[in-house]
Design a protein around this motif. Structure first.
Motif, PDB file in Angstrom:
ATOM      1  N   SER A   1      -1.786   8.724  -3.707  1.00 38.95           N
ATOM      2  CA  SER A   1      -2.574   8.399  -2.779  1.00 38.95           C
ATOM      3  C   SER A   1      -1.967   7.086  -1.771  1.00 38.95           C
ATOM      4  O   SER A   1      -2.817   6.814  -0.980  1.00 38.95           O
ATOM      5  N   SER A   2      -0.630   6.725  -2.055  1.00 41.54           N
ATOM      6  CA  SER A   2       0.015   5.606  -1.327  1.00 41.54           C
ATOM      7  C   SER A   2      -0.357   4.341  -2.004  1.00 41.54           C
ATOM      8  O   SER A   2       0.236   3.146  -1.560  1.00 41.54           O
TER       9      SER A   2
ATOM     10  N   TYR B   1       0.256  14.917  -1.928  1.00 35.88           N
ATOM     11  CA  TYR B   1      -0.824  13.925  -1.257  1.00 35.88           C
ATOM     12  C   TYR B   1      -2.000  14.684  -0.605  1.00 35.88           C
ATOM     13  O   TYR B   1      -1.772  15.811   0.087  1.00 35.88           O
TER      14      TYR B   1
ATOM     15  N   CYS C   1      -6.776   6.105   8.555  1.00 36.19           N
ATOM     16  CA  CYS C   1      -5.956   5.715   7.164  1.00 36.19           C
ATOM     17  C   CYS C   1      -4.995   6.613   6.690  1.00 36.19           C
ATOM     18  O   CYS C   1      -4.229   6.336   5.939  1.00 36.19           O
ATOM     19  N   TYR C   2      -5.643   7.848   6.602  1.00 36.69           N
ATOM     20  CA  TYR C   2      -4.672   9.053   6.207  1.00 36.69           C
ATOM     21  C   TYR C   2      -3.383   9.128   6.832  1.00 36.69           C
ATOM     22  O   TYR C   2      -2.360   9.428   6.036  1.00 36.69           O
TER      23      TYR C   2
ATOM     24  N   ASP D   1      -1.412   6.235   5.239  1.00 39.43           N
ATOM     25  CA  ASP D   1      -1.242   6.466   3.529  1.00 39.43           C
ATOM     26  C   ASP D   1      -0.179   7.640   3.497  1.00 39.43           C
ATOM     27  O   ASP D   1       0.712   7.528   2.660  1.00 39.43           O
TER      28      ASP D   1
ATOM     29  N   ASP E   1       3.095   5.950   3.890  1.00 46.18           N
ATOM     30  CA  ASP E   1       3.613   5.248   2.635  1.00 46.18           C
ATOM     31  C   ASP E   1       4.097   6.241   1.411  1.00 46.18           C
ATOM     32  O   ASP E   1       4.880   5.790   0.661  1.00 46.18           O
TER      33      ASP E   1
ATOM     34  N   THR F   1       5.673   0.217  -2.139  1.00 44.58           N
ATOM     35  CA  THR F   1       4.212  -0.170  -1.982  1.00 44.58           C
ATOM     36  C   THR F   1       4.028  -1.229  -2.983  1.00 44.58           C
ATOM     37  O   THR F   1       2.674  -1.519  -3.419  1.00 44.58           O
TER      38      THR F   1
ATOM     39  N   LYS G   1       1.464  -3.838  -1.820  1.00 46.77           N
ATOM     40  CA  LYS G   1       0.219  -3.138  -1.109  1.00 46.77           C
ATOM     41  C   LYS G   1      -0.980  -3.538  -1.785  1.00 46.77           C
ATOM     42  O   LYS G   1      -1.133  -3.470  -3.081  1.00 46.77           O
TER      43      LYS G   1
ATOM     44  N   SER H   1      -6.834  -0.535  -2.623  1.00 47.95           N
ATOM     45  CA  SER H   1      -8.019  -0.272  -1.705  1.00 47.95           C
ATOM     46  C   SER H   1      -9.388  -0.636  -2.289  1.00 47.95           C
ATOM     47  O   SER H   1      -9.572  -0.831  -3.249  1.00 47.95           O
TER      48      SER H   1
ATOM     49  N   CYS I   1     -13.595   6.526   0.097  1.00 50.52           N
ATOM     50  CA  CYS I   1     -12.519   6.954   0.775  1.00 50.52           C
ATOM     51  C   CYS I   1     -12.824   7.095   2.253  1.00 50.52           C
ATOM     52  O   CYS I   1     -11.744   6.840   2.889  1.00 50.52           O
TER      53      CYS I   1
END
Length: 414
Positions: free
Chosen positions: A34-35, A57, A75-76, A79, A82, A219, A222, A225, A229
């Motif tokens: 998912s990153s 992914y 966002c996608y 992500d 990443d 990551t 990172k 989240s 989503c």
């Protein structure tokens, strides 16, 4: 990396379950990436030791990603970049699959219907059920052969096999309670458990961060989240504005209700039943000079027939607390007979109607079982704040997930 992980979790096996499973060396290992740091560490654990490890992914949402900021990068896209950085670092292939249509039909539209009807749905549970462990598994079955692979995700939960009896695979809470995600997995198909690996569920978040630094993952630093989503910031104001783009305005009155006289007093207007959730603080002008109206007010009830929202004064107002719920269409993670037996012995049975809440003790449990459905009426030992129709109620025996289902009715057994 894997040996470092095993040294951490080796002492954490539950007595009645077999130790954490591992694939054979040349098995197909598919990591849902998912990153985030959790799925990145999950990928790193298998990439070095298992040559047939690859990432996937899922792009499940892109519609109006930045409704309030059209110039912002979706966002996608960030992500996916990443995920590619992590896959390159680990020298594993990664593929992007698009399940937006499935997400829209099976998760997003039912969520909109629920909010429009005044309930409180949970799209993250639906996403896991229909997309991450539904559509993705269908896609992997076609690509690799039915169950001819291990699916790895970065969820904070555990799948373990019983040592005695039927040796069933069970879904358990993650050992790190502040991040436990078993609630969100409580409606996935039980057939997924035998080939599902959840290595992160055996770790604490600090240990995951340490492993990410040890593996020098891109990551590693990172942030976690937040929110569902399709809304980056899950604060209610942002989410309410988001819903306005998809739900029709259906104005109604915000009222107080005197249960003794039956009198109603109007204090304001709402945009629709979806505007507020049960238990939410409501920003409305009340006569603060009058002691009877001073302080914050909260939503206690939604009157669908009259399109009215009832409010009460004080966060701990008795009207916000209920003790009896009905769960319809309970989805079991075990054979039905096994589930019924577990529900009949309430001594170890607890429930959660929100993720990460303190488990709620059960006073009584009444089953209404048919060939197709399992409906359950539960009375809890102490009244709970803000239980609401539409919420998913998950049942546990100890740390083991029995399953979950949507709450259809909430009341008091007085």
């Amino acid at each position: 990396m894997l040996s470092r992980y095993l040294s951490l979790v080796g002492r954490r096996s539950a007595a009645q379950y077999r130790p954490q499973r591992l694939p054979a060396k040349f098995d197909n290992v598919i990591v849902a990436m998912s990153s985030g740091v959790d799925s990145s560490v999950a990928a790193a654990l298998f990439a070095e030791e298992f040559p047939n490890t690859r990432g996937v992914y899922m792009q499940n949402w892109s519609e109006s990603q930045s409704l309030d900021d059209p110039g912002k990068e979706p966002c996608y896209e960030k992500d996916w970049k990443d995920v590619n950085r992590v896959a390159k670092h680990l020298s594993i292939p990664v593929e992007k699959v698009n399940f937006e249509q499935d997400y829209w039909i099976d998760v997003f539209e039912p969520m909109l219907r629920g909010y429009n009807e005044g309930s409180t749905p949970n799209p993250d549970i639906g996403c896991n059920k229909f997309v991450k462990f539904g559509k993705l598994r269908e896609w992997l079955n076609e690509k690799h052969g039915t169950d001819n692979y291990w699916l790895v995700t970065g969820h904070y939960a555990r799948v373990m096999q019983e040592i005695k009896g039927k040796e069933l695979f069970r879904l358990l809470r993650g050992i790190y309670r502040p991040k436990d995600q078993s609630y969100y997995l409580s409606q996935i198909n039980s057939t997924a458990l035998s080939s599902l690996l959840l290595p992160i569920g055996h770790l604490t978040k600090p240990e995951v961060r340490d492993l990410a630094k040890y593996a020098d993952l891109p990551t590693a630093g990172k942030p976690d989240s937040q929110g569902i989503c399709f809304v980056n910031n899950s604060q209610h104001g942002k989410f309410k504005n988001f819903l306005k783009h998809y739900l029709p305005s259906s104005p109604g009155n915000i009222i107080t209700f005197d249960p003794q006289s039956g009198a109603k007093t109007q204090w304001g207007k709402h945009d629709g039943m979806w505007s507020y959730t049960i238990g939410q603080k409501i920003g409305i002008s009340m006569p603060q000079g009058d002691p009877n109206y001073q302080g914050p007010w909260f939503v206690s009830e939604k009157l669908k027939d009259t399109n009215e929202i009832v409010i009460v004064r004080g966060r701990d107002n008795a009207a916000l607390y209920k003790d009896t719920i009905r769960i319809e269409n309970f989805a079991s993670l075990s054979p039905k007979e096994d589930t019924i037996n577990a529900l009949r012995d309430i001594s170890a049975l607890t429930l959660q109607f929100r993720s990460l809440q303190v488990p709620v003790q059960i006073n009584s449990c009444t089953l209404n079982s048919s060939a197709e459905n399992l409906d359950i009426t539960i009375n809890v030992a102490s009244k709970q704040r803000a239980m609401a129709p539409g919420q998913s109620c998950c049942l546990y025996v100890g740390d083991r997930v029995i399953g979950s289902g949507p709450i259809s009715h909430v009341n008091n057994n007085d």
